[in-house]
Structures are given as structure tokens and as C-alpha cells.
Design a protein around this motif. Structure first.
Motif, short mmCIF file in Angstrom:
data_model
loop_
_atom_site.label_atom_id
_atom_site.label_comp_id
_atom_site.label_asym_id
_atom_site.label_seq_id
_atom_site.Cartn_x
_atom_site.Cartn_y
_atom_site.Cartn_z
N TYR A 258 5.19 -12.06 -0.22
CA TYR A 258 6.63 -11.89 0.02
C TYR A 258 7.25 -13.25 0.26
CZ TYR A 258 5.94 -6.88 0.79
OH TYR A 258 5.64 -5.57 0.64
N ARG B 95 10.04 -5.60 -6.46
CA ARG B 95 10.89 -4.47 -5.99
C ARG B 95 10.51 -4.09 -4.57
NH1 ARG B 95 14.76 -5.17 -7.69
NH2 ARG B 95 14.69 -5.92 -9.80
N SER C 259 9.16 -5.92 -2.33
CA SER C 259 9.61 -6.95 -1.39
C SER C 259 11.09 -6.75 -1.06
CB SER C 259 9.35 -8.35 -1.96
OG SER C 259 10.54 -8.96 -2.40
N ARG C 260 11.89 -6.44 -2.08
CA ARG C 260 13.32 -6.26 -1.87
C ARG C 260 13.61 -5.04 -1.01
NH1 ARG C 260 16.45 -9.76 -1.80
NH2 ARG C 260 18.18 -8.54 -2.57
N THR C 261 12.90 -3.93 -1.28
CA THR C 261 13.19 -2.73 -0.49
C THR C 261 12.65 -2.87 0.94
OG1 THR C 261 11.24 -1.70 -1.44
CG2 THR C 261 13.35 -1.05 -2.39
N TYR D 73 12.74 -8.26 2.18
CA TYR D 73 12.40 -9.67 1.93
C TYR D 73 13.19 -10.18 0.74
CZ TYR D 73 8.89 -8.61 5.32
OH TYR D 73 8.29 -8.24 6.47
N GLU D 74 13.07 -11.51 0.54
CA GLU D 74 13.97 -12.16 -0.39
C GLU D 74 13.49 -12.18 -1.83
OE1 GLU D 74 14.48 -16.28 0.44
OE2 GLU D 74 16.54 -16.22 -0.26
N GLY D 75 12.22 -11.89 -2.02
CA GLY D 75 11.64 -11.99 -3.36
C GLY D 75 10.16 -12.27 -3.22
N LYS E 35 13.32 -14.98 -7.09
CA LYS E 35 14.32 -14.47 -6.14
C LYS E 35 15.01 -13.27 -6.74
CE LYS E 35 15.89 -18.80 -4.10
NZ LYS E 35 17.09 -19.47 -3.63
N GLU E 36 16.09 -12.81 -6.08
CA GLU E 36 16.90 -11.74 -6.67
C GLU E 36 17.29 -12.15 -8.08
OE1 GLU E 36 20.32 -10.66 -4.07
OE2 GLU E 36 19.57 -12.41 -3.04
#
Ligand code: AMP
Length: 553
Positions: free
Chosen positions: A247, A384, A386-388, A391-393, A416-417
Motif C-alpha cells: 500500500y 482497488r 488499497s483505495r477502498t 490508502y493512496e495507491g 496513484k489514483e
């Protein structure tokens, strides 16, 4: 004894010549004649630093202190000094001009040495608490009284960290290599490992570069990750080999050193930030080994990360630190280990370092989560997740790679995003409109292009009212010129901006403009050296599906 006047005379000649080779030659010839201790100070001062990297404190001499001392010394009013300032836009040159006119005060004094200047800087740094401001002023005044115009100019340039003589670290490293007959590549390698350019010069002067090792309690540069745009690009680059997928934690990058009972925490800019994180210090002490760890300090509560901004108050250690600690409890997510009980691990493959890390992480030291991934789909799925999970990416790492201090290589890549962000520096500011009327809140920002800066956009949204207020104070202090409408600002404040896309545009001198830029956050952890460059902008532009060329529309 290295005289300060010889040093500053050399720097003035470096300033006057525009050729890089000539700058290097002048500095190297000067440095060749110095002993190791003076070489250390000369290299440090020449890059605009008054103290060794990794020290917790600095001289804390700002513009207003210098102006105050200057007014006291010369009897000129702030307004009169200001008039000279407008002429140069450089406080060092202002001091030179004003003090050269008062030369007779220095005639009977012994000339300054590099060591004496270093001692004065240390005394300024040590002055703390009540009355410290007057003590600092006293030390500065004493130095300026003994200095000639050129010396005074450089004293101020060093204290304000504004050398403006075209001598970037790389050129000083070249001069060191040349002065002490060492090859450029090994000087560079050692520079990254040592962190501090003064220590580099000293070791080179002593002929000890090959003996430099990682050392406990002395920070080394951090390994950095290269950005990539998509999961597929990453899988293709590594040809489907298994990677460590971690992460991307959103906090403060931190190197934690522990030696016996002693613990020190260093930031990405190699500043000591130990006092901001007492619980990390506690947790480090509870681990039986000595070590150097790399990781991210993250505000964290009830199983989830909290917004990064919460750490700002802790970093600044302003009023009510206890409350700031309660508001933002932290965990240290460690993802690397460079040294364990006297054994230097940094050149070992990551998989071995990770194994060693697993043996010692405990308590508030959490081992960063890691999952093996190899295909584009696996990278995407972990991204995905990590985002949910807040976390940032992702940061994806080659398990066979060594730890390379200070390098942004492709052994670590970050994802990243989808919507990208750029780290940029504020170079100008204007008053806002509507709700922000009367507040300096429109920022013009730039990216790096070689050694110059190129404007790429303007932004005004994204900051809280409190942040806008704080920025106003900083921008006022950094204003170089104010024509009543636009302020030119010294490039120091780094912000991370998000945007919808990049387009070609003649509006700014970079040739590009960001569409719908908004400030994602203020990056106090980053300096001018960390901002993105124009190549990065071009890369994002090229990777866009729809490329807008404003001029052709
Ligand atoms: P950026 O700040 O966007 O340039 O991204 C790079 C930063 O991500 C690094 O400097 C670290 O501070 C941070 N980071 C977060 N998680 C990790 C991780 N697992 N491995 C390496 N760096 C990380």
C-alpha cells in the motif's frame, strides 16, 4: 586557518562567471588548499546550509531578524532598507551595499575564519526560549561588525539559504571530486549515502570515500519510487515477474535510527523530527535490536488511516502538542531495513531485508502489508483494495533490488489514483475573489525544467480557511516583489495539485496548462528539489487518451 574572506571572495567569483566548468574550477582550486575541517564547512556553506543535515534545529534567522539587525547597525529605517531591497531582490546584496559604505568599523578587527563563523551559527542555533531572539540578533550583529561587504553578503545568503550563485549540489560535488582527485561517480554514490555535503567534502579531503558506510544516528537519503500510469504498464515493464505490492501510505516518510536507548527520527529532507513522535520513539526503544528502518508515519485510528493533514500540527509542535497527539495517534508502517545490529543490509536484495524486518517489527511499528503480484489484473485488484481501504495507491517493488539511497529508479514504482497529481512550487500569488476577497489565495505555480522553473498553472481551490490564513503569512514573508496586483514569491512552498487533464497552451512559459487544477494538499515535507519536472508533465500529457491542444482549437 581557512579565512572567511578568501572563501567569500571565491564564491563571488563563482557568482560572476556563468560557465559551469569555470565555477567548478574556481571552487575546486580553492578547496584543494583547505584542511579537512575547513573543507567540510566550505562545502556546507557554499550550498547555503549553516548546519549538518539531520540536525534537529537551525539558526532560525529570518528576514525580519536580519532587517532588525541591519537597521540597528546602520541607523537606516526599514523603509530605506526596503528601497535598496527592491533594487536587488536579494537580501545578501542589500547587506553588502549598505555595509560596504560603513567599512571603517572592520579595520582593526582580526579577520573572520570559517570555523568562527561555524561557531557563531552554532551559538545562534543553541539560543532557545525566552530572550533567544535578542541573543540570536547579538550573534549576528557581532559577525556583521567584523565582516567586510562581501563577507556580510554571504553570511546573509547562507542564513537565508539563498545563495543564488548558480552552484547546485551537483557542481559542488564535482568540485570536490576535482579538488581531491577522486572520480565523479564514487563521489556521487557517497554523497547519497552520507546525506550531508560537508561530511562528503571532509571524507574526500581525508581520502576516505571508499570507507564510508551507513552509520547509526546519521541519516541517509531515502530510496524513491518512479511513477507509472497504469497497472498494465507496470506488469509489462517487469515482464510478469512477481513483485512486492505494498500500500502507498499517506503520512510522513521517516527513517528511524535506534542505538541502545537513543532513538532519532529523520524526515525525507533529512531533518530530525524525533520530538514530534514520542510514541514512535517509545516503540523503537521497546525493540531489543539496534537498527535503521525506513517507513511511513501514518495517523491511524480504529483500523483505518486518518487524513494526512492531521500530522501538520504535530510536525510543527506548536501550541497544545498533547491535543495534537490525541487527535492524531500514529503508527509507523515500516517497509524496509537498512541496518540491523551493526550489519549493513542495504545492498542485500529486498526479499532478504523484508525477512529481517519481519523479525523485529512490533507494537506501534507495523510491518507494511505486502502481497505478491505479477499480472496487470493482480496489480489492478490490489490497487482497488488499497483505495477502498483508505490508502493512496500502491508502491510495487522488485524483490531482487538493493536499497539505493536517494535514487528514483524503477526498482520501486508507484501507482496513484488514476487522476494524477503534480508536486509544484508556488512562484506567485494574488488576491482572491468572492468569498476569498481580500485574501491572498490565488496561487501561480511552476514545475522544474533543468535548473529553471516553468509556470504551469494557477489554482485557488482546495485549501481550508485556516490553511489559507497560514499560507498568507508564509507568502507575505516570501514575497520578493509586490506590484499591488501580483506578488512574486520566492519558490519555497510546495503544493500537490490535482487536475483533470493537461493541455498544450501558450498561456504559461512551460507551454502547458493544467485543466481544473485544485490544491490537494500543502507538501511541507517537500522542498524545491522534490517538485515534478517538465518531463513528468509531458509524460502525463502523452499518456492521456484525449490530448487537447488549446492553440489548435
Ligand atoms: P509521492 O510522495 O507521491 O512522490 O510518493 C512517494 C512516497 O510514497 C514516498 O516518498 C513515501 O513517502 C511514500 N510511501 C508510502 N508508502 C510507501 C511504501 N509502501 N513504500 C515506499 N514508499 C511509500
Amino acid at each position: 586557518m581557512g579565512s572567511f574572506s578568501e572563501f567569500t571572495y571565491t564564491l563571488d567569483r563563482v557568482r560572476e562567471t556563468s560557465g559551469k566548468n569555470e565555477k567548478v574550477r574556481l571552487l575546486s582550486e580553492y578547496m584543494r588548499g583547505l584542511d579537512a575541517e575547513d573543507a567540510e564547512l566550505a562545502a556546507r556553506f557554499a550550498t547555503g546550509r549553516s548546519s549538518v543535515k539531520g540536525s534537529a534545529d537551525e539558526t532560525q534567522i529570518g528576514y525580519s531578524t536580519i532587517m532588525g539587525v541591519l537597521e540597528g547597525l546602520t541607523g537606516l529605517s526599514g523603509r530605506e532598507v526596503g528601497r535598496v531591497y527592491v533594487k536587488y531582490g536579494d537580501l545578501g546584496r542589500v547587506v553588502e551595499e549598505i555595509l560596504s559604505a560603513k567599512k571603517e568599523t572592520t579595520l582593526f578587527e582580526e579577520t573572520l575564519t570559517l570555523k568562527e563563523v561555524a561557531q557563531s551559527f552554532e551559538a545562534m542555533t543553541r539560543a532557545k526560549g525566552k530572550g533567544s531572539s535578542d541573543m540570536k540578533k547579538g550573534h549576528l550583529k557581532a559577525l556583521l561588525l567584523r565582516a567586510n561587504g562581501v563577507e556580510a553578503k554571504f553570511l546573509v545568503k547562507i542564513l537565508t539559504k539563498e545563495m543564488r550563485i548558480g552552484l547546485v549540489d551537483g557542481l559542488v560535488e564535482e568540485a570536490i571530486a576535482k579538488a581531491y582527485d577522486t572520480d565523479r561517480a564514487s563521489v556521487r554514490e557517497t554523497a547519497l549515502l552520507l546525506g550531508d555535503i560537508g561530511l562528503l567534502a571532509k571524507r574526500a579531503r581525508l581520502g576516505e570515500l571508499s570507507g564510508v558506510r551507513l552509520e547509526l544516528m546519521r541519516p541517509t537519503n531515502f530510496m524513491l519510487a518512479e511513477p507509472m500510469q497504469t497497472a498494465e504498464e507496470i506488469a509489462a515493464y517487469f515482464e510478469g515477474r512477481p513483485l512486492d505490492g505494498e500500500y502507498k501510505y499517506d503520512g510522513v516518510r521517516a527513517q528511524v535510527h535506534k542505538k541502545g536507548e537513543k532513538v532519532k527520527i529523520f524526515s525525507r529532507r533529512l531533518e530530525e523530527i524525533t520530538a514530534s513522535f514520542p510514541e514512535v520513539v517509545e516503540a523503537a526503544r521497546s525493540i531489543a535490536y539496534d537498527f535503521i528502518l525506513d517507513g511511513e508515519i501514518v495517523p491511524f485510528s480504529k483500523g483505518s488511516p486518518l487524513p494526512f493533514q492531521l500530522l501538520q500540527r504535530r510536525l510543527r509542535r506548536i501550541e497544545n502538542f498533547e491535543a495534537a497527539m490525541r487527535e492524531a495517534p500514529v503508527l509507523y508502517f515500516c517497509f524496509d531495513i537498512l541496518l540491523l545490529d551493526g550489519e549493513d543490509l542495504h545492498q542485500r536484495p529486498l526479499r532478504e531485508r523484508r525477512e529481517a524486518l519481519g523479525r523485529i517489527a512490533a507494537g506501534a511499528f507495523r510491518e507494511a502489508s505486502m502481497k505478491k503480484v505479477s499480472t496487470g489484473e493482480e496489480v489492478e485488484a490490489l490497487f482497488r483494495l488499497s483505495r477502498t481501504s483508505g490508502y493512496e495507491g500502491l508502491v510495487l517493488k522488485d524483490p531482487e533490488s538493493p536499497y539505493t539511497p536517494g535514487k528514483r529508479g524503477k526498482s520501486w514504482v508507484k501507482l496513484k489514483e488514476e487522476l494524477d497529481t503534480l508536486d509544484v512550487v508556488i512562484v506567485g500569488a494574488e488576491l482572491g475573489h468572492g468569498k476569498r476577497a481580500g485574501k491572498i489565495s490565488d496561487y501561480t505555480f511552476a514545475v522544474r525544467d533543468g535548473e529553471s522553473l516553468k509556470v504551469i498553472g494557477k489554482a485557488y481551490s482546495g485549501l481550508t480557511d485556516k490553511e489559507i490564513e497560514d499560507m498568507m503569512v508564509k507568502i507575505k514573508a516570501l514575497t520578493i516583489e509586490d506590484d499591488g496586483y501580483f506578488r512574486t514569491v520566492k519558490p519555497q512552498l510546495v503544493i500537490e495539485v490535482a487536475f483533470d487533464s493537461i493541455q498544450r497552451s501558450g498561456r504559461h512559459d512551460s507551454g502547458f496548462a493544467l485543466r481544473f487544477p485544485r490544491i490537494k494538499r500543502i507538501r511541507e515535507d517537500k522542498g524545491l528539489g522534490d517538485i515534478d519536472n517538465i518531463q513528468e508533465v509531458k509524460k502525463v500529457f502523452e499518456s492521456q487518451r484525449v490530448k487537447v491542444d488549446e492553440e489548435r482549437r
